[in-house]
Enzyme design. Structure first.
Site, PDB file in Angstrom:
ATOM      1  CB  SER A  24      -7.931   0.620   6.035  1.00  0.00           C
ATOM      2  OG  SER A  24      -8.653   1.827   6.088  1.00  0.00           O
ATOM      3  CE  LYS A  50      -3.884   1.853   2.780  1.00  0.00           C
ATOM      4  NZ  LYS A  50      -4.629   1.650   4.049  1.00  0.00           N
ATOM      5  CB  SER A  77      -7.960   3.388   3.078  1.00  0.00           C
ATOM      6  OG  SER A  77      -7.091   2.793   4.029  1.00  0.00           O
TER       7      SER A  77
END
Lengths: 479, 475
Positions: free
Chosen positions: A167, A68, A143
């Protein structure tokens, strides 16, 4: 050989046996990244040419993966999907990246996400939304949407995400993969661009609970650079996966199955409860009243901490600097106005407000107290039960554009995932079915602090008994 | 109306740790800009603070010496504000649970100043303004240097008391090894909170905060100025505005800082990156038991143990490096009173002539101890020794080497002295005649002549004896 839909452990085994070379694995990942470009999962794709990977470095050595984009990677842009950090290339690796590099991980690049991890749909990215590999009109969740989509779409075998209020777990559920938020502190936060420091935790997204255990074995460990980090007790998590849940007691909070939950999701969760019963576990409904305050407490704490954590992006040191700043205040205001997107601004304003003079006691302090109550409540339940079973999200993946118009509704959808963050508990999300429209549905297991092995083992037992984690968006089951 | 001034102090002191409070960067002063920096102290994304144990230890030592209660459990808070010298945009400090509370400092004259609290925090960087290019540059070397902030109650009523407190504080912290307290280098900084009220009133007036006080002199002058300014305002029937004011050394006056700097909302909240700090009772006890000897304790010991005068003892202990030097010389065998005489005499004079501070004495204590030894054993006379000290002071202090190279050893061969005495008498018949005529002073002249022939290196007793003998002979 279509090995892109193997699990990470299966690929690692093939690499060790010499059936596949690392270069071939990288090539396969590159081909998949090309094929699934429309998903917009990658912000910075890389073409690694690893020369000497020690295949004995770890159970996952040589397996292509990705991070990420809020996890700092030395020499590789780390943007948090924000205009604010365009062009930022960290001169250091996050602790997680150091561990993985040492373990022979092959990094395929940096993954799309909600800007600074603020969002539940990966639509707040400055580089456009991540599309769900199961349906391009839908969100991949957020996210860590890029991470979940990349794993679900066969682009990488596992990905590293971060989970502040769900997330990792929620996008994993929306994309039909497995995501683990470890006990708070089990993975060093050093090098993770902070959103809400007391809640942030790095963890894996992969195609099975066993893969997650293997990745977490690499990530875990006390780090003296992170004062909140802790050592998970016990040996390798991978060795703890017995696949047996017989005799375990599992709590199912009843308010979670009442209003707000979409029919298909409720049915899938009930079915998962039945599966655990069939495997010999005792599943009972319980009441957890303090959870009613979880979302409010979460947003106060998270936004407040974010307002402080992101204040460093002021146009002076790293990050965007507006060209037209005539004086200090203007430089700072213009840089932040241009650099941050709407959702980030909304949360920073909220956070600044709740910390303002005279409001601290009414908001932040009260939210800390609520979090303490929630933690107490969950811990009491976990004295009686080994695990807590719940939905991950009230619905399957929403359609793109649906959520942004109603931030409050989006915040409320975090209801099931934020308690684990507030209480610092380990929680895993794994696929447990498809809804009426053929979209994957996930279920969550939460366990006692430091007992990440128990959580992963229960998910592993479920996966030994069910086919859901083998569902592939491009049709049917994986082999 | 008679007015009284009420003053409270906030003093920031840099701790003498080798590394910064939350990272491993060096704290040393004067390095080229931005060379003592890392991702942590420059607030790079993802970097995290790790508390320096040594900083805690020094702060606890300070707290104990100031009579504070040390909290078994304290915590760190974030003090949020935007400024380019603060790269994280927050300072890690302690608001809600400070390390130490409720101390007291005796400043003499029967006056005690109460300490409200002492807490740990990190320093900010420095901005360098270049008037030629109209640019401001940031130097982050100082970011993260550990500080303690010591906050007093409003217990001072005059500048003299403030200076007495600061002198005592400085001496205390220097003796503890907590800080070098160099106000010029910014390792001791003081903000003054000041208000005035009618004498006898119990209510506090509106206060102003004075900043940019770069010396004890500036502090005293700023206090006098500000008290006068407030009294004048009140006597004219105008209110004192609560504000932060900057002392302007050149204009000898205080001026309000921009209103923005007066309207800060620091949005304090507990720093989630640092768990609360729990201190063990046993550790605190061991620190309390191991507190070093303070200046006033040393001074008393010098008098009772070594028979030094009160004045000498106070001067020697007034600067810790000087006391350390003196004790090192004594440790090497010099008689304490002789050592005190040399340190307070020739050594201080030599330092003064070079404009050096006591922490920068170039002459090693061993050299001075050797010199004193040579005088004590008669190998050098005192005047020659003083010359040797001056000669070797900056040159590494090789006393024996210098004495040998320049043939300065004391002449104590009676034959050589007698020979010189005979020559002197033969060359000065008038003096001899004067002596015979009963002029006692003539002997002194002759002794001086003998000494001169021996380049002043002769043992004076031997010279006297030789001259006496020859005069007797010539009767």
């Amino acid at each position: 050989m279509e090995f892109y839909n193997l699990t990470a452990l299966e690929l690692a085994a093939a690499l060790k046996k010499g059936e596949v070379s690392v270069a071939q694995a990288v090539q396969a990942a590159r081909a998949r990244m090309e094929a699934r470009r429309e998903d917009n999962a990658f912000l910075t794709p890389l073409s690694p040419a690893p020369e000497s990977i020690d295949l004995d470095a770890s159970p996952l050595a040589g397996v292509p993966m990705a991070y990420k984009d809020n996890i700092c990677t030395r020499g590789v842009p780390t943007t948090c999907a924000s205009r604010m950090l365009e062009g930022f290339v960290p001169p250091y690796d996050a602790a997680a990246a150091e561990h993985l590099t040492a373990a022979g991980a092959v990094c395929m690049g940096k993954l799309n996400m909600d800007e600074f991890a603020m969002g539940s749909t990966s639509e707040t990215s400055c580089r456009g939304p991540v599309r769900n590999p199961w349906d391009p009109q839908r969100s991949a969740g957020g996210s860590s949407g890029g991470a979940a989509a990349a794993v679900a779409g066969g682009q990488v075998w596992y990905a590293i995400g971060s989970d502040t209020g769900g997330s990792i777990r929620q996008p994993a559920a929306h994309c039909g993969v497995t995501g683990m938020k470890p006990t708070y502190g089990a993975v060093s936060r050093y090098g993770l661009v902070a959103y809400a420091s007391s809640l942030d935790q790095i963890g894996p997204i992969a195609r099975s609970a066993a893969d997650c255990a293997a990745v977490l074995d690499i990530l875990r460990g006390r780090d003296r650079r992170d004062s909140t980090s802790v050592e998970l007790p016990g040996g390798p998590l991978l060795d703890a996966l017995t696949g047996r849940v017989k005799g375990l007691s599992i709590a199912l909070p009843e308010q979670y199955l009442e209003d707000g939950l979409e029919g298909g999701v409720a049915a899938a969760v009930r079915e998962a409860a039945d599966t655990f019963r069939a495997l010999g576990a005792r599943v009972e409904t319980v009441s957890l009243p303090a959870l009613d305050w979880a979302v409010s407490a979460y947003y106060i704490l998270a936004c407040a901490q974010a307002s402080s954590n992101l204040a460093r992006f002021d146009g002076v040191t790293c990050g965007r600097r507006a060209p037209e700043g005539r004086d200090l205040a203007q430089l700072c205001a213009a840089s932040r106005t241009q650099g941050f997107g709407r959702e980030v601004k909304r949360r920073l304003l909220l956070g600044t407000f709740v910390l303002s003079h005279g409001y601290y006691d009414a908001y932040y302090k009260k939210a800390l107290q609520a979090a303490a109550l929630i933690k107490d409540g969950l811990n009491r339940t976990l004295e009686e039960y080994d695990l807590i079973l719940s939905p991950v999200a009230p619905t399957a993946a929403p359609r793109l554009g649906e959520s942004l118009s109603s931030p409050l509704e989006m915040y409320l959808s975090d209801l099931y995932t934020v308690p684990a963050n507030l209480a610092g508990l380990p929680a895993v999300s794994f696929p447990c079915g498809l809804d009426g429209e053929g979209m994957p549905v996930g279920v969550q297991l939460m366990g006692r602090a430091l007992e990440d092995a128990a959580v992963l083992n229960a998910a592993h037992a479920f996966q030994l008994a069910t086919p859901w984690h083998k569902m592939h968006p491009e049709g049917g089951k994986r082999p | 109306m008679i007015w009284e001034t009420v003053i409270g102090l906030e003093t920031h002191v840099e701790l003498a740790t080798r590394t910064k409070i939350f990272c491993g960067c060096s704290t040393s002063f004067g390095a080229p800009p931005n060379t003592h920096c890392c991702p942590v102290c420059t607030g790079m994304p993802g970097a995290l603070p790790v508390l320096n144990r040594r900083a805690v230890l020094l702060a606890v030592r300070a707290g104990l010496a100031l009579g504070c209660t040390v909290s078994r459990r304290c915590a760190f808070d974030r003090n949020n504000y935007f400024y380019p010298d603060l790269p994280k945009a927050y300072q890690i400090s302690q608001l809600y649970l400070p390390l130490c509370r409720d101390g007291a400092v005796d400043i003499g004259g029967g006056k005690t100043i109460r300490i409200a609290e002492l807490h740990l925090e990190e320093d900010a960087g420095k901005l360098v303004h270049d008037p030629w290019t109209e640019q401001s540059l940031a130097d982050f070397n100082r970011c993260g240097v550990p500080l303690i902030e010591i906050v007093t109650r409003p217990d001072f009523s005059a500048a003299e008391e403030v200076i007495a407190y600061l002198e005592k504080l400085k001496l205390t912290l220097q003796y503890l090894g907590v800080s070098d307290c160099k106000i010029q280098e910014g390792s001791l900084r003081c903000d003054v909170n000041l208000s005035v009220r009618p004498a006898g009133s119990r209510e506090l007036g509106t206060r102003t905060e004075l900043k940019n006080l770069g010396s004890f002199k500036a502090i005293a002058r700023a206090i006098d100025y500000e008290a006068r300014r407030q009294i004048e305002l009140l006597e004219e029937g105008r209110p004192v505005v609560q504000q932060t004011r900057r002392w302007d050394e050149n204009k000898d006056a205080t001026f309000p800082m921009r209103s923005k700097e007066n309207a800060q909302d620091y949005r304090y909240f507990p720093d989630p990156d640092l768990p609360p700090l729990e201190l063990e009772e046993a550790w605190l006890d061991s620190l309390a038991a191991a507190q070093p000897e303070m200046a006033w304790e040393k001074a008393a010991r010098y008098q009772t143990q070594w028979g030094l005068s009160a004045d000498d003892a106070r001067t020697l202990t007034g600067r810790k490096p000087l006391a350390d030097y003196f004790e090192a010389v004594v440790e090497l065998g010099a008689p304490p009173r002789r050592a005190a005489g040399w340190v307070l005499g020739q050594l201080l004079a030599a330092l003064g002539a070079r404009g050096l501070e006591a922490e920068h004495i170039p002459l090693p204590p061993a050299a001075l101890a050797r010199l004193i030894h040579l005088v004590e054993t008669g190998a050098l006379n005192r005047n020659t020794a003083a010359r040797v000290l001056e000669a070797v002071f900056d040159a590494g202090g090789d006393v024996d080497g210098y004495v040998a190279a320049h043939g300065l050893g004391q002449i104590s061969d009676p034959a050589a002295v007698e020979e010189a005495a005979r020559a002197a008498l033969a060359a000065n018949p008038k003096a001899l005649a004067d002596w015979r005529a009963g002029k006692g002073k003539a002997k002194g002249f002759l002794v001086g002549q003998v000494m001169a022939r021996l380049q002043g290196r002769a043992d004076p007793a031997l010279v006297n004896r030789a001259v006496d003998a020859l005069l007797e002979e010539s009767k």
